[in-house]
Design an enzyme around this catalytic site. Structure first.
Site, short mmCIF file in Angstrom:
data_model
loop_
_atom_site.label_atom_id
_atom_site.label_comp_id
_atom_site.label_asym_id
_atom_site.label_seq_id
_atom_site.Cartn_x
_atom_site.Cartn_y
_atom_site.Cartn_z
N GLU A 127 0.83 -1.21 0.00
CA GLU A 127 0.00 0.00 0.00
C GLU A 127 0.86 1.25 0.00
OE1 GLU A 127 -3.02 -0.19 -0.58
OE2 GLU A 127 -3.55 -2.25 -0.02
N ARG A 151 -18.14 -0.74 5.42
CA ARG A 151 -19.25 -1.40 4.73
C ARG A 151 -19.91 -2.42 5.64
NH1 ARG A 151 -19.04 -5.84 1.89
NH2 ARG A 151 -16.77 -5.88 1.84
N HIS A 169 -1.15 -5.63 2.11
CA HIS A 169 -2.35 -6.47 2.06
C HIS A 169 -1.99 -7.80 1.39
CE1 HIS A 169 -5.71 -3.39 2.76
NE2 HIS A 169 -6.06 -4.45 3.47
N CYS A 203 -7.93 -1.82 8.15
CA CYS A 203 -6.55 -1.84 7.68
C CYS A 203 -6.06 -0.43 7.33
CB CYS A 203 -6.40 -2.76 6.47
SG CYS A 203 -6.56 -4.50 6.92
N1 PCA Z 1 -8.44 -6.86 6.48
C1 PCA Z 1 -9.37 -5.78 6.72
C2 PCA Z 1 -9.35 -5.54 8.21
C3 PCA Z 1 -8.63 -6.70 8.78
C4 PCA Z 1 -8.03 -7.41 7.65
O1 PCA Z 1 -7.26 -8.40 7.72
C5 PCA Z 1 -9.10 -4.54 5.88
O2 PCA Z 1 -8.54 -4.68 4.78
O3 PCA Z 1 -9.44 -3.44 6.29
#
Ligand code: PCA
Length: 211
Positions: A80, A90, A165, A143
């Site tokens: 990111e 959501r 991610h 996140c």
């Molecule tokens: N993914 C979510 C929150 C926790 C996770 O592992 C996100 O992308 O916000």
């Protein structure tokens, strides 16, 4: 001694597992330094995750923070580049909170760029044969909130922070969802840490998107 903080998340949205938390636990078990690695698996709660992260940073004074989470539906690992100052959930988080159109940090800047060498990390992961791309949105759920919080910290020691991610792990992926083996997710996180620690100046190559 250089300290690195690596975090993952607990399961959420009805999933039984979260590959980010599972991979972080495995990286911790196999870490052989030389830096000091601190790991944590954060709750998928806007308030709880923020509180936990700030406590960890205050207690361990890390030089580098790499937070990770699941982005189900993505095909590879995504590094990111930007966190925005916005919570727009959501679905409710694991504590039942569902902030909509609320800033992560009232009065703070609209966004923070990652201070990790995102392109060098992406190139290093790809070079190891694991699909990875630079991402320009960490979403608006927990996140993104954690990434924004890490980058908003006024830490005297904190040199670099950002978010990775990961896709579903093949071992636990819901039917039809893209995935990578958990071992590859774990390798990608190890490469991200090593690159963040060893690369002074980020790589420069086109990694943008048209839309
Ligand atoms: N993914 C979510 C929150 C926790 C996770 O592992 C996100 O992308 O916000």
């Amino acid at each position: 001694m250089t300290t690195v903080l690596l975090t993952g998340f607990e399961p959420f949205a009805g999933d039984a597992t979260n590959p980010s938390g599972d991979a972080v636990r495995r990286v911790a078990r196999e870490w052989d330094g030389p830096e000091n690695l601190v790991t944590a698996v954060l709750p998928v709660e806007f308030d709880g995750a923020r509180r936990n992260l700030l406590q960890l940073i205050a207690a361990h004074e890390p030089d580098v923070v790499v937070a990770t989470g699941l982005a189900g539906g993505r095909t590879g690992v995504t590094i990111e580049r930007v966190a925005i100052n916005l919570m727009d959930a959501r679905i409710p988080d694991n504590a039942g909170d569902q902030p909509v159109d609320v800033p992560s940090s009232p009065g703070g800047p609209a966004a923070h760029f990652a201070t990790l060498p995102v392109k060098a990390i992406t190139a290093a992961i790809t070079g190891a044969g694991i699909p990875a791309t630079v991402s320009h949105s960490a979403g608006t759920f927990v996140c993104n909130h954690v990434m924004f919080t890490a980058l908003d910290v006024d830490g005297s020691r904190l040199r670099r922070a950002g978010f990775v991610h990961v896709p579903y792990a093949t071992e636990d992926a819901p039917a039809g969802q893209p995935s990578l083996p958990l071992a590859d997710i774990m390798s990608a996180l190890r490469i991200a840490l090593r690159t963040a620690l060893d690369t002074e100046v980020d790589a420069s190559y086109a990694a943008g998107t048209i839309a």
